[in-house]
Enzyme design. Sequence first.
Site, mmCIF file in Angstrom:
data_model
loop_
_atom_site.group_PDB
_atom_site.id
_atom_site.type_symbol
_atom_site.label_atom_id
_atom_site.label_comp_id
_atom_site.label_asym_id
_atom_site.label_seq_id
_atom_site.Cartn_x
_atom_site.Cartn_y
_atom_site.Cartn_z
ATOM 1 N N HIS A 1 0.402 -1.569 -0.059
ATOM 2 C CA HIS A 1 0.174 0.471 -0.105
ATOM 3 C C HIS A 1 0.805 2.085 -0.112
ATOM 4 O O HIS A 1 2.209 1.482 -0.029
ATOM 5 C CB HIS A 1 -0.616 0.408 0.928
ATOM 6 N N HIS A 2 0.894 2.170 -0.200
ATOM 7 C CA HIS A 2 0.661 3.807 -0.472
ATOM 8 C C HIS A 2 0.032 4.791 0.147
ATOM 9 O O HIS A 2 -1.211 4.917 -0.263
ATOM 10 C CB HIS A 2 1.325 3.810 -1.811
ATOM 11 N N GLN A 3 0.102 4.946 1.350
ATOM 12 C CA GLN A 3 -0.375 5.940 2.060
ATOM 13 C C GLN A 3 -0.431 7.381 1.565
ATOM 14 O O GLN A 3 0.586 7.380 1.289
ATOM 15 C CB GLN A 3 0.242 6.048 4.010
ATOM 16 N N ILE A 4 -1.625 7.722 1.357
ATOM 17 C CA ILE A 4 -2.170 8.700 0.519
ATOM 18 C C ILE A 4 -2.284 10.103 1.759
ATOM 19 O O ILE A 4 -3.284 11.186 1.170
ATOM 20 C CB ILE A 4 -2.549 8.992 -0.179
#
Length: 259
Positions: free
Chosen positions: A137-140
């Site tokens: 995942h990529h935290q946004i």
Amino acid sequence: MLARRLVDAGQPTPAWAAQGLEAQLFATTRPGLIAPDIQPLFLSWVYPLVAQLLHPYSRGEMRLRSADPTDAPRYDPRVFSDPRDLETLVDNLELLREIAAQEALYEWIDVEAIPGPGLRSREQLRDHARATVVSGHHQIGTARMGLDAASVVDAQLRALIAAQPELAADVLADTITAFDGLHPDDTDALVRTALAWFEFRGSTAAVGKRLHLHRNTVLHRLERIEKLTGAAFAVPAGAALLYVTLQAWLLRTPGEHTI
């Protein structure tokens, strides 16, 4: 969600050619989808091919562990709680096998190491996915954007402002009142110019073309806004403040505001 597939190299990747992530593919596993649901990754070290699920149906939960705010929360990702995710990931693994079997890759691949050529059935691949799946995942951010009841802001960041006008009035007091002393036509011209600047991602030439203005006129209007508000378009924090201020101003002055 990601699951691994590893093949032994038929020959090493030249040092000058190793990029870490060599390639990736956005694909759909079944007809009728409006967007890709898998993203296979092709990495360069020992040739791992990674099956990646883009839009999982499974939903986890996070709960407080205790009344002590320093205690870490309880987190349960509930991976594969929706069976559709497992089937999609298995589809992805089968696609990777199909890609690896292409003639162009013969000289680069010796043998499939993980999950191994002995695992052929979908049930065996399901077991492999369960055993190797990890989260990618990529935290946004934490403020959900959308139009449903669970969303905090809409696409123009207006929901927060509309739902809490007293907060907006307090936070934006200095910037939003900067336009109050101007003639309405003057304010409208400045606001339309600033909105166009955001729409065209800072291209003053594009703003001038849209509004039929000379580029110097566009620059002059932007400079006036900066002097009035004390916020600079070139500074990310200033640009964010100006954008939210414009949205609040639009809510405060209903009517047509086209650019």
